[in-house]
Design a protein around this motif. Structure first.
Motif, PDB file in Angstrom:
ATOM      1  N   GLU A   1      56.422  71.404  92.068  1.00 52.20           N
ATOM      2  CA  GLU A   1      55.489  71.855  92.745  1.00 52.20           C
ATOM      3  C   GLU A   1      55.382  70.695  94.387  1.00 52.20           C
ATOM      4  O   GLU A   1      54.849  71.081  95.499  1.00 52.20           O
ATOM      5  CB  GLU A   1      54.033  71.101  92.234  1.00 52.20           C
ATOM      6  CG  GLU A   1      53.107  72.553  91.041  1.00 52.20           C
ATOM      7  CD  GLU A   1      53.495  73.920  92.263  1.00 52.20           C
ATOM      8  OE1 GLU A   1      52.776  73.835  93.092  1.00 52.20           O
ATOM      9  OE2 GLU A   1      53.972  75.011  91.432  1.00 52.20           O
ATOM     10  N   PHE A   2      55.712  69.273  93.782  1.00 46.74           N
ATOM     11  CA  PHE A   2      56.048  68.733  94.888  1.00 46.74           C
ATOM     12  C   PHE A   2      56.910  69.405  95.877  1.00 46.74           C
ATOM     13  O   PHE A   2      57.363  68.855  97.105  1.00 46.74           O
ATOM     14  CB  PHE A   2      56.574  67.255  94.378  1.00 46.74           C
ATOM     15  CG  PHE A   2      56.979  65.900  95.055  1.00 46.74           C
ATOM     16  CD1 PHE A   2      55.840  65.419  95.573  1.00 46.74           C
ATOM     17  CD2 PHE A   2      58.136  66.207  95.478  1.00 46.74           C
ATOM     18  CE1 PHE A   2      56.188  64.215  96.377  1.00 46.74           C
ATOM     19  CE2 PHE A   2      58.693  64.961  96.292  1.00 46.74           C
ATOM     20  CZ  PHE A   2      57.864  64.104  97.198  1.00 46.74           C
TER      21      PHE A   2
ATOM     22  N   ALA B   1      58.229  72.418  96.253  1.00 47.52           N
ATOM     23  CA  ALA B   1      57.411  73.150  97.031  1.00 47.52           C
ATOM     24  C   ALA B   1      56.479  72.718  97.797  1.00 47.52           C
ATOM     25  O   ALA B   1      56.934  73.044  99.116  1.00 47.52           O
ATOM     26  CB  ALA B   1      56.985  74.229  96.258  1.00 47.52           C
ATOM     27  N   THR B   2      55.729  71.778  97.467  1.00 46.44           N
ATOM     28  CA  THR B   2      54.976  71.611  98.549  1.00 46.44           C
ATOM     29  C   THR B   2      55.717  70.554  99.551  1.00 46.44           C
ATOM     30  O   THR B   2      55.068  71.044 100.983  1.00 46.44           O
ATOM     31  CB  THR B   2      53.796  70.202  97.870  1.00 46.44           C
ATOM     32  OG1 THR B   2      53.189  71.332  96.969  1.00 46.44           O
ATOM     33  CG2 THR B   2      52.577  70.237  98.926  1.00 46.44           C
ATOM     34  N   MET B   3      56.387  70.168  99.540  1.00 48.98           N
ATOM     35  CA  MET B   3      56.417  69.084 100.591  1.00 48.98           C
ATOM     36  C   MET B   3      58.209  70.101 100.895  1.00 48.98           C
ATOM     37  O   MET B   3      58.956  68.740 101.624  1.00 48.98           O
ATOM     38  CB  MET B   3      57.142  67.616  99.829  1.00 48.98           C
ATOM     39  CG  MET B   3      56.017  66.819  99.425  1.00 48.98           C
ATOM     40  SD  MET B   3      54.985  66.534 100.182  1.00 48.98           S
ATOM     41  CE  MET B   3      53.424  65.893  99.754  1.00 48.98           C
TER      42      MET B   3
ATOM     43  N   ARG C   1      58.567  61.039 102.257  1.00 49.37           N
ATOM     44  CA  ARG C   1      57.605  62.375 102.688  1.00 49.37           C
ATOM     45  C   ARG C   1      56.281  61.489 102.081  1.00 49.37           C
ATOM     46  O   ARG C   1      56.470  60.572 101.449  1.00 49.37           O
ATOM     47  CB  ARG C   1      57.307  63.104 101.217  1.00 49.37           C
ATOM     48  CG  ARG C   1      58.333  64.228 101.759  1.00 49.37           C
ATOM     49  CD  ARG C   1      58.984  64.879 102.585  1.00 49.37           C
ATOM     50  NE  ARG C   1      59.791  66.233 102.692  1.00 49.37           N
ATOM     51  CZ  ARG C   1      61.081  65.980 102.484  1.00 49.37           C
ATOM     52  NH1 ARG C   1      61.509  65.464 103.500  1.00 49.37           N
ATOM     53  NH2 ARG C   1      61.743  67.222 102.180  1.00 49.37           N
TER      54      ARG C   1
ATOM     55  N   VAL D   1      52.426  61.248 101.710  1.00 54.55           N
ATOM     56  CA  VAL D   1      51.416  62.144 100.570  1.00 54.55           C
ATOM     57  C   VAL D   1      49.988  61.854 100.722  1.00 54.55           C
ATOM     58  O   VAL D   1      49.672  60.672 100.740  1.00 54.55           O
ATOM     59  CB  VAL D   1      52.397  61.792  99.067  1.00 54.55           C
ATOM     60  CG1 VAL D   1      50.843  62.663  98.190  1.00 54.55           C
ATOM     61  CG2 VAL D   1      53.376  63.023  98.972  1.00 54.55           C
TER      62      VAL D   1
ATOM     63  N   MET E   1      46.469  66.120  98.636  1.00 57.84           N
ATOM     64  CA  MET E   1      47.710  66.349  97.831  1.00 57.84           C
ATOM     65  C   MET E   1      48.219  65.806  96.909  1.00 57.84           C
ATOM     66  O   MET E   1      49.021  66.612  95.662  1.00 57.84           O
ATOM     67  CB  MET E   1      49.549  66.007  98.925  1.00 57.84           C
ATOM     68  CG  MET E   1      49.374  66.666 100.123  1.00 57.84           C
ATOM     69  SD  MET E   1      50.309  65.981 101.429  1.00 57.84           S
ATOM     70  CE  MET E   1      50.480  66.959 103.089  1.00 57.84           C
TER      71      MET E   1
ATOM     72  N   ASP F   1      45.882  67.526  94.307  1.00 58.77           N
ATOM     73  CA  ASP F   1      46.731  68.660  93.822  1.00 58.77           C
ATOM     74  C   ASP F   1      48.392  68.477  92.713  1.00 58.77           C
ATOM     75  O   ASP F   1      48.143  68.885  91.635  1.00 58.77           O
ATOM     76  CB  ASP F   1      46.517  69.343  94.827  1.00 58.77           C
ATOM     77  CG  ASP F   1      45.237  69.688  95.423  1.00 58.77           C
ATOM     78  OD1 ASP F   1      44.455  69.857  94.700  1.00 58.77           O
ATOM     79  OD2 ASP F   1      45.514  70.074  96.695  1.00 58.77           O
ATOM     80  N   LEU F   2      48.406  67.661  92.701  1.00 58.48           N
ATOM     81  CA  LEU F   2      49.653  67.780  92.459  1.00 58.48           C
ATOM     82  C   LEU F   2      49.481  67.585  90.626  1.00 58.48           C
ATOM     83  O   LEU F   2      49.861  67.904  89.594  1.00 58.48           O
ATOM     84  CB  LEU F   2      50.686  67.042  92.994  1.00 58.48           C
ATOM     85  CG  LEU F   2      51.324  67.419  94.336  1.00 58.48           C
ATOM     86  CD1 LEU F   2      51.975  66.236  95.258  1.00 58.48           C
ATOM     87  CD2 LEU F   2      52.584  69.044  94.028  1.00 58.48           C
TER      88      LEU F   2
ATOM     89  N   THR G   1      47.931  69.443  88.820  1.00 52.75           N
ATOM     90  CA  THR G   1      49.522  70.966  88.623  1.00 52.75           C
ATOM     91  C   THR G   1      49.923  69.740  87.403  1.00 52.75           C
ATOM     92  O   THR G   1      49.778  70.878  85.597  1.00 52.75           O
ATOM     93  CB  THR G   1      50.669  70.654  88.977  1.00 52.75           C
ATOM     94  OG1 THR G   1      49.874  71.014  90.881  1.00 52.75           O
ATOM     95  CG2 THR G   1      51.377  71.844  89.063  1.00 52.75           C
TER      96      THR G   1
END
Length: 345
Positions: free
Chosen positions: A105-106, A108-110, A152, A154, A158, A161-162, A165
């Motif tokens: 997920e990290f 994909a998000t970042m 990145r 954060v 964010m 949400d991570l 997950t």
């Protein structure tokens, strides 16, 4: 640990043309931090929309270190995990499903395109299965370590949400209070995904006592759910009473009424005990804290094991701690009501 850190530092990202510009911004090792939490009031009911009061526990910290190396020949990224620290023996193991989901997920998000192998070290002082947020704290530390590694930014949203997950994989339905509190700087009021800092006009200490028995959150949740199904209106009564106690405790914190706050703690323990979520050892620790002069005490966290939290005057803390240990506590921590965490990230 130092040897392992040197091994991580030696790992370098691939040197493909596509990856060079991004990797110039990346570090060889990323580091992130988080801390434990304790629920003062509101556990279980918070899942159904009731408020909860949560306390950061800065004495118990987790540091994540993440390095990366070339992916496997099939081009797929992978994750390895090493756990160290006072809460666990040093051990290298397969990454959990929640950690794999978190790293995916990290990425994909970042917008991290490279499928690099990630080597994660978690140096964790938070005992697992005690209701102190060890899984959420580890996840948060990894999020910020990955952000440090890949350069990145954060936001708190964010990060929440991570971590959620990972928590949803580890524990099923999660209220979000753990994901918030393990990065909080001060005690929080949490309700339906929203958190705000609690106004506090009370002095005193919370003593957290570890029963030495791992809690069984999933079993506790299922036990509570079955009870709700068997008895019409049971869930509504439980949530209503929990909300009353938590609201009364919140106002007591703001109005310098520690005795009232303590009574609400003990009342909430009785609510959880009546639902079958306490144990004989936990009840003995609660009784010991009250005998020693605490304002109030209760189980904290999912239940069926774990920890007790007791509110006391600073001058009573030594005696409360002594009697808790005599009653079976394997370790204790003192958290000032007015304390702040200076290193939440």
């Amino acid at each position: 640990m130092q040897k392992r850190q040197r091994e991580l530092s030696a790992l370098t990202p691939p040197t493909s043309a596509e990856g060079q510009s991004e990797n110039r911004r990346a570090r060889s090792v990323g580091v992130g931090h988080a801390h434990a939490k304790a629920i003062v009031l509101g556990e279980h009911a918070v899942v159904y929309g009731a408020p909860a009061l949560a306390l950061p526990v800065p004495q118990l910290r987790v540091t994540a270190s993440v390095g990366c190396s070339s992916p496997s020949p099939d081009g797929q990224g992978d994750v390895s995990l090493t756990m160290t620290g006072s809460a666990s023996r040093p051990v290298a193991t397969q990454a959990s499903d929640s950690l794999r989901r978190l790293t995916d997920e990290f990425r994909a998000t970042m917008g991290v395109a490279e499928r690099l192998h990630l080597d994660v070290i978690l140096d964790c002082a938070i005992p697992a299965g005690r209701g102190l947020g060890s899984s959420a704290a580890c996840a948060r530390a990894v999020v910020f370590a990955l952000a440090d590694l890949f350069g990145r930014e954060v936001t708190q949203s964010m990060a929440f949400d991570l971590v959620q997950t990972a928590e949803s994989v580890a524990h099923g339905r999660a209220s979000g209070v753990d994901a918030t509190a393990v990065g909080a700087c001060a005690p929080l009021l949490f309700q339906e995904g929203e958190a705000q800092e609690l106004p506090i006009d009370c002095d005193g200490l919370f003593i957290i006592a570890d029963s030495g028995v791992m809690g069984r959150t999933k079993d506790a949740v299922e036990l509570l759910r079955e009870g709700f199904l068997r008895h019409s209106g049971a869930r509504e009564r439980f949530v209503r009473r929990a909300t009353e106690l938590t609201d009364e405790a919140r106002h007591a914190l703001a109005d310098d009424r520690p005795e009232e706050l303590g009574r609400r703690l003990t009342d909430y323990h009785e609510l959880l005990r009546a639902a079958g979520l306490s144990t004989d050892r936990i009840d003995a620790l609660v009784a010991a804290a009250l005998t020693a002069g605490s304002f109030g005490a209760k189980i904290t966290g999912g239940g069926m094991g774990g920890c007790v939290i007791a509110l006391t005057r600073a001058e009573q803390a030594r005696e409360v701690t002594r009697q808790l240990r005599e009653a079976g506590a394997v370790q204790t921590w003192a958290v000032p009501l007015r304390g702040r965490v200076e290193h939440a990230l």
